[in-house]
Design an enzyme around this catalytic site. Structure first.
Site, PDB file in Angstrom:
ATOM      1  CG  HIS A  61      -1.574   1.184   1.660  1.00  0.00           C
ATOM      2  ND1 HIS A  61      -2.947   1.227   1.821  1.00  0.00           N
ATOM      3  CD2 HIS A  61      -1.149   2.437   1.949  1.00  0.00           C
ATOM      4  CE1 HIS A  61      -3.311   2.440   2.187  1.00  0.00           C
ATOM      5  NE2 HIS A  61      -2.243   3.200   2.281  1.00  0.00           N
ATOM      6  CG  ASP A  68      -8.995  -1.035  -1.076  1.00  0.00           C
ATOM      7  OD1 ASP A  68      -9.000  -1.810  -0.103  1.00  0.00           O
ATOM      8  OD2 ASP A  68      -8.523   0.122  -1.033  1.00  0.00           O
ATOM      9  CG  HIS A 114     -15.677   1.394   6.771  1.00  0.00           C
ATOM     10  ND1 HIS A 114     -14.863   1.037   7.828  1.00  0.00           N
ATOM     11  CD2 HIS A 114     -14.856   1.584   5.720  1.00  0.00           C
ATOM     12  CE1 HIS A 114     -13.604   1.024   7.425  1.00  0.00           C
ATOM     13  NE2 HIS A 114     -13.568   1.346   6.140  1.00  0.00           N
ATOM     14  CG  PHE A 121      -9.414   6.477   4.487  1.00  0.00           C
ATOM     15  CD1 PHE A 121      -9.494   7.525   3.592  1.00  0.00           C
ATOM     16  CD2 PHE A 121      -8.626   6.624   5.615  1.00  0.00           C
ATOM     17  CE1 PHE A 121      -8.785   8.698   3.807  1.00  0.00           C
ATOM     18  CE2 PHE A 121      -7.918   7.793   5.848  1.00  0.00           C
ATOM     19  CZ  PHE A 121      -8.003   8.837   4.941  1.00  0.00           C
ATOM     20  N   GLY A 122     -12.812   3.970   2.807  1.00  0.00           N
ATOM     21  CA  GLY A 122     -13.140   2.716   2.145  1.00  0.00           C
ATOM     22  C   GLY A 122     -14.534   2.646   1.575  1.00  0.00           C
TER      23      GLY A 122
END
Lengths: 430, 236
Positions: free
Chosen positions: A185, A311, A315, A329-330
């Site tokens: 990453h 990816d 959440h 993030f995400g």
């Protein structure tokens, strides 16, 4: 009697076998037994169950080498069971789950535990990455040989970079000896400095803290140098910046053994596409600018970018409602990756259908060294997806994923998985 | 009128911001005047509330009533904005005042120059319609007004400027620099002032300064905003 099934009359696209033609696929006991024409008319297969794939595509099951399944530790957001169902719905039959679980998957016992969990819970093949460093703290290497013996499919501290170049060098050397792929990453934490979006005019307009593209590219360039130094293979996760693509292209030209993946959100969207302060548009690396998106498209087309990986990062709504600066993030992606790729890459003539299968199945399978995946040659696992490339649909929650954080909700897409088989079993049927 | 801050409230016990607003609305609050550290915080909240919501500054994003009082101050002096050149000087990156002023002044036909060191005044601001100039003398030459922004002391620790003295040397509005503007040009500052950092006392207190007019106009501009919300609330 073996358990038999024929997927009949579809356009088989199997780059590894150099086939792009109407074929029947005979499946026996979870493996591809034969590929041919007119199989359903042969007396020997009379009465065998068939799946009618006429006017559809038949592809080797997709391989997504970058997902987060949140188990153990955050089972409220996703589990191996729900994540693998979401994958099946998206035509994905193999995933590589990253190690940033709670606790971090940095021990052989945890890898063994996860693999046994996947055997009982998963609808598809779930592989696990072991962490590169203990607790993903970037301080001390994990035990690579033991992790490999326990069945770790790759090594990655994803979610965090390995900031210490000296440590990453030793990791690459050790991984090379064991034949394990290291996935990095790339993010210079001093440059990203806690930012929540891409640094550029859009961040300035909204008053948000931005991370410059160079936060990624300086690490990509460092990794290329370490790759050359060690002769090891290294895979760059979720490439997002134009200059990173350029650096990887040059490195490949020089014979450096680097590979790279791009995520559907990065090649389909830019920062300006996110309205207001919608945290479903917050991921790391962030959505960037049009020049970056165009570079990713070019990189996918010329093979600089080897693989498409989601990816997938579930959440819950509560965490995502904390606002742009605090929300995690995400975004999730397993249920939409194929559809977004068809819409943005195939229908817009960026990739041929064969290239699309390479990026989403055969290339990632090869990068992970998976035997019997990414192809439908006789003997291969009967991981297969029947695709209608022209069906229009709009993703809306509820999703099979436990979470719903995706910027593709409400976006019109063209094409999706109709039927997904994992080891010859139907795991998704529209 | 209620004054409310997170400390000692249910927010400190983990209540969400929306729940806090809904509770206050339930006890009869009809107008919220909100200052919050998070950029864009009201874009999510306001549509979910029946009460009027007035942005009193959200993070680095916007400070609309400050822009209104700045415009009022300039209009009283000038009558109009067409063709006027206004320099906003200082920490633009972290300034909601700069953004709100830019959007409003552009709409009224004025030209806006952002000036400051690159870390605090990135070139990407030009994409928002500002002229970006890092040389303070060049920026001020021929300007009709300068709006000087406060330099927050913590910017030093974050590496945006090496020291206050170094910043002052390069960017402080000194009398000599102020004289590069037109003879009748105005000096503004949203306050509070760091005297001797972003602005020299002689300029802040000098004949060009309209800083205290801004303060007085702040009351008027905010009264007007409340009155308009009241009217809108009755109409709805």
């Amino acid at each position: 009697m073996p358990e038999q099934l024929i997927v009949a009359g579809g356009l088989l696209i199997d780059p590894a076998s150099r086939i792009e033609a109407i074929r029947d696929v005979l499946i026996e006991d979870g493996r591809v037994a034969a590929v041919g024409t007119g199989l359903t008319r042969k007396p020997a297969f009379k009465g065998v169950a068939t799946i009618d794939a006429r006017s559809k595509w038949v592809l080797p099951g997709l391989v997504d080498m970058h997902v987060h399944l949140r188990e153990p530790g955050r089972e409220g957001d996703e589990t191996i069971a729900t994540g693998s169902k979401a994958a099946a719905r998206g035509g994905v039959t193999t995933v590589l789950a990253m190690a940033n679980t709670e606790p971090v998957s940095d021990t052989p016992s945890q890898i063994s535990f996860l693999r046994s969990k996947a055997r009982t819970d998963a609808a598809i093949t779930v592989l696990f990455a072991g962490a590169v460093t203990l607790g993903q703290k970037g301080e001390k290497l994990t035990e690579f040989a033991k992790l490999r013996a326990a069945g770790a499919a790759a090594l990655s501290d994803d979610g965090r970079p390995v900031m210490n170049a000296g440590l990453l060098r030793r990791a690459l050397e050790a991984a090379k000896d064991l034949g394990l792929l290291v996935i990095d990453h790339c993010e210079d934490l001093h440059l990203s400095n806690g930012a929540c979006v891409h640094e550029g005019p859009e961040a300035l307009r909204k008053g948000l803290k931005g991370s410059p593209w160079a936060a990624e590219t300086v690490q990509v360039m460092r990794d290329i140098a370490l790759c050359e130094l060690t002769g090891a293979r290294l895979h760059i996760a979720h490439v997002s910046a134009a200059s990173s693509v350029a650096a990887i292209r040059t490195a490949k030209k020089h014979g450096i053994r680097i590979s790279a993946e791009a995520a559907p959100h990065h090649f389909a969207l830019i920062d300006k596409n996110i309205e207001g302060y919608d945290t479903d548009g917050k991921m790391n690396p962030p959505l960037r600018e049009n020049r970056d998106r165009q570079a990713l498209l070019a990189g996918l087309a010329d093979g600089t970018i080897d693989a498409i990986a989601t990816d997938h990062a579930p959440h819950g709504c509560a965490a995502k409602s904390l606002g742009m600066d605090l929300a995690p993030f995400g975004v999730i992606g397993l249920e939409t990756s194929l559809a977004v790729a068809l819409t943005e890459l195939f229908h817009k003539k960026i990739l041929t259908r064969r290239q699309l299968v390479e990026r989403m199945s055969s290339c990632p399978a090869a990068l992970l060294g998976l035997k019997g995946k990414g192809t439908l040659a006789p003997g291969a696992d009967a991981d297969l997806v029947v695709v209608d490339p022209n069906i229009s649909w709009t993703p809306e929650p509820p999703y099979l994923s436990k979470s719903r954080n995706t910027p593709f909700t409400g976006k019109k897409l063209k094409g999706r998985a109709i039927t997904t088989l994992s080891a010859g079993r139907v795991v998704h049927a529209l | 009128m209620l004054s409310f801050s997170p400390v000692g409230s249910s927010l400190s016990k983990g209540e969400t911001l929306l729940d806090t607003f809904l509770n206050l609305q339930a006890v009869g609050v009809t107008h919220f005047v909100v200052r919050h550290e998070r950029s864009g915080v009201l874009e999510d909240l306001a549509p979910l509330l029946k009460a009027s919501v007035i942005n009193a500054g959200d993070g680095w994003h916007e400070h609309p009533t400050q822009a209104l009082l700045d415009l009022l101050t300039l209009r009283e002096r000038w009558g109009g904005f067409k063709g006027r050149k206004i320099v906003i000087l200082g920490d633009i990156r972290h300034s909601r005042v700069a953004r709100s002023n830019l959007f409003a002044l552009k709409k009224l036909g004025a030209k806006v120059t952002f000036c400051g060191p690159t870390p605090l005044c990135p070139d990407d601001f030009s994409a928002l319609g500002a002229t970006v100039e890092h040389d303070v003398e060049k920026a001020l030459k021929g300007a009709d007004a300068v709006n000087v922004l406060r330099l927050q002391l913590e910017r030093m620790d974050q590496g945006f400027v090496p020291s206050l003295a170094d910043y002052a040397l390069a960017y402080q509005l000194t009398p000599a620099r102020a004289d590069l503007m037109k003879p009748e040009a105005l000096v503004m500052h949203p306050g509070p002032i760091n005297r001797g950092v972003e602005i020299a006392s002689e300029v802040a207190d000098g004949p060009r300064s309209v800083i205290l007019e801004q303060v007085a106009n702040g009351v008027l501009a905010r009264m007007a905003v409340l009155a308009l919300c009241e009217e809108g609330g009755r109409g709805a």
